[in-house]
Design an enzyme around this catalytic site. Structure first.
Site, PDB file in Angstrom:
ATOM      1  N   ASP A 132     -13.431  17.905  22.189  1.00 35.20           N
ATOM      2  CA  ASP A 132     -14.887  18.088  22.334  1.00 35.20           C
ATOM      3  C   ASP A 132     -15.457  19.424  21.831  1.00 35.20           C
ATOM      4  O   ASP A 132     -16.281  20.043  22.532  1.00 35.20           O
ATOM      5  CB  ASP A 132     -15.290  17.924  23.807  1.00 35.20           C
ATOM      6  CG  ASP A 132     -14.929  16.563  24.388  1.00 35.20           C
ATOM      7  OD1 ASP A 132     -14.270  15.774  23.696  1.00 35.20           O
ATOM      8  OD2 ASP A 132     -15.312  16.308  25.543  1.00 35.20           O
TER       9      ASP A 132
ATOM     10  N   ASP B 207     -17.094  13.642  22.943  1.00 29.62           N
ATOM     11  CA  ASP B 207     -17.858  13.068  24.022  1.00 29.62           C
ATOM     12  C   ASP B 207     -18.971  12.308  23.302  1.00 29.62           C
ATOM     13  O   ASP B 207     -19.646  12.879  22.428  1.00 29.62           O
ATOM     14  CB  ASP B 207     -18.431  14.218  24.872  1.00 29.62           C
ATOM     15  CG  ASP B 207     -18.370  13.951  26.356  1.00 29.62           C
ATOM     16  OD1 ASP B 207     -17.597  13.077  26.800  1.00 29.62           O
ATOM     17  OD2 ASP B 207     -19.109  14.630  27.098  1.00 29.62           O
TER      18      ASP B 207
ATOM     19  N   HIS C  85     -21.817   9.764  24.328  1.00 30.90           N
ATOM     20  CA  HIS C  85     -22.481   9.011  25.391  1.00 30.90           C
ATOM     21  C   HIS C  85     -23.675   8.211  24.899  1.00 30.90           C
ATOM     22  O   HIS C  85     -24.377   8.636  23.967  1.00 30.90           O
ATOM     23  CB  HIS C  85     -22.983   9.986  26.463  1.00 30.90           C
ATOM     24  CG  HIS C  85     -21.892  10.732  27.166  1.00 30.90           C
ATOM     25  ND1 HIS C  85     -20.818  10.107  27.761  1.00 30.90           N
ATOM     26  CD2 HIS C  85     -21.706  12.068  27.389  1.00 30.90           C
ATOM     27  CE1 HIS C  85     -20.032  11.028  28.307  1.00 30.90           C
ATOM     28  NE2 HIS C  85     -20.539  12.220  28.088  1.00 30.90           N
TER      29      HIS C  85
ATOM     30  N   HIS D   8     -26.082  15.187  27.505  1.00 31.76           N
ATOM     31  CA  HIS D   8     -25.350  15.917  26.461  1.00 31.76           C
ATOM     32  C   HIS D   8     -24.597  14.922  25.590  1.00 31.76           C
ATOM     33  O   HIS D   8     -24.273  13.816  26.023  1.00 31.76           O
ATOM     34  CB  HIS D   8     -24.356  16.904  27.103  1.00 31.76           C
ATOM     35  CG  HIS D   8     -23.329  16.207  27.949  1.00 31.76           C
ATOM     36  ND1 HIS D   8     -23.572  15.854  29.248  1.00 31.76           N
ATOM     37  CD2 HIS D   8     -22.082  15.772  27.665  1.00 31.76           C
ATOM     38  CE1 HIS D   8     -22.508  15.233  29.740  1.00 31.76           C
ATOM     39  NE2 HIS D   8     -21.587  15.153  28.796  1.00 31.76           N
TER      40      HIS D   8
ATOM     41  N   LYS E 142     -15.125   8.997  23.387  1.00 32.13           N
ATOM     42  CA  LYS E 142     -14.940   8.690  24.812  1.00 32.13           C
ATOM     43  C   LYS E 142     -16.264   8.816  25.549  1.00 32.13           C
ATOM     44  O   LYS E 142     -17.199   9.429  25.031  1.00 32.13           O
ATOM     45  CB  LYS E 142     -13.895   9.623  25.412  1.00 32.13           C
ATOM     46  CG  LYS E 142     -14.291  11.095  25.301  1.00 32.13           C
ATOM     47  CD  LYS E 142     -13.126  12.009  25.613  1.00 32.13           C
ATOM     48  CE  LYS E 142     -13.520  13.468  25.601  1.00 32.13           C
ATOM     49  NZ  LYS E 142     -14.599  13.820  26.515  1.00 32.13           N
TER      50      LYS E 142
ATOM     51  N   CYS F 231     -12.605  18.292  30.498  1.00 36.67           N
ATOM     52  CA  CYS F 231     -12.011  17.381  29.522  1.00 36.67           C
ATOM     53  C   CYS F 231     -10.655  17.860  29.009  1.00 36.67           C
ATOM     54  O   CYS F 231      -9.772  17.053  28.747  1.00 36.67           O
ATOM     55  CB  CYS F 231     -12.992  17.125  28.384  1.00 36.67           C
ATOM     56  SG  CYS F 231     -14.443  16.203  28.980  1.00 36.67           S
TER      57      CYS F 231
HETATM   58 ZN    ZN Z   1     -19.854  13.991  28.998  1.00 40.04          ZN
END
Ligand code: ZN
Length: 179
Positions: free
Chosen positions: A8, A46, A48, A61, A86, A127
């Site tokens: 990340d 990351d 999302h 974020h 992820k 993470c």
């Molecule tokens: Zn996150």
């Protein structure tokens, strides 16, 4: 065979980002310096959706397709063999790179004869921690590169506690200069 797992290193976790760590972008030059020493380089994102229960806990974020979700410009992405995504659904998950939804990371690493992984990136206390613990659980010899990680430190001492947890699980701490 050994793999580098870059966790990340995205704009939202670096200075000025939505969920910034202190000096997060400083891991990039350290990672660039050592990436060529590995048989395989995997980087997680990351990634999302706009709406997710994950954002009940965290400021929004790394929303898919936004600048905040891009790798930081200081990271040399040319060395990355595989990107894993992820946290892609509306559930509170995706702390570990092993929770990637675009491929099965364990199977992928084993298919490349990887037995040792070196974890670096952001954030130490979330993470990076989850990724390192999962790597141990999946049977990999696991190192954490302690000068190539940065922490959120919501509570003072979270970074130190995360490093202790990793050490107790059997994850070895190493400096980038020793690789
Ligand atoms: Zn996150």
């Amino acid at each position: 065979m050994k793999a580098l797992l870059i966790v990340d290193v995205q704009n939202d976790f670096c200075t000025g980002g939505a969920l910034a760590t202190k000096g997060g972008e400083e891991v990039a030059p350290v990672i660039n310096e050592i990436a060529h020493k590995f048989d395989l380089v995997v980087a997680s994102k990351d990634w999302h959706p706009e709406q997710t229960v994950h954002f009940d806990k965290w400021p929004a974020h790394c929303v898919q397709g936004t600048h905040g979700a891009d790798f930081h410009a200081d990271l040399n992405t040319a060395v990355i063999d595989q990107v894993v995504e992820k946290g892609t659904a509306n559930v509170d998950d995706g702390y570990s790179a092993f929770e990637a939804t675009n491929l099965n990371l364990t199977q992928y690493l084993k298919s490349k004869d990887i037995d040792t992984v070196y974890v670096c990136g952001i954030a130490t206390d979330y993470c990076v921690l989850s990724t390192a613990l999962d790597a141990v659980k999946q049977g990999f010899n696991t190192f954490v590169i302690i000068d190539a990680i940065r922490a959120v430190n919501l509570q003072q001492g979270d970074a130190e506690r995360a490093l202790e947890t990793m050490a107790q699980a059997g994850c070895a701490a190493i400096l980038s200069s020793a690789i």
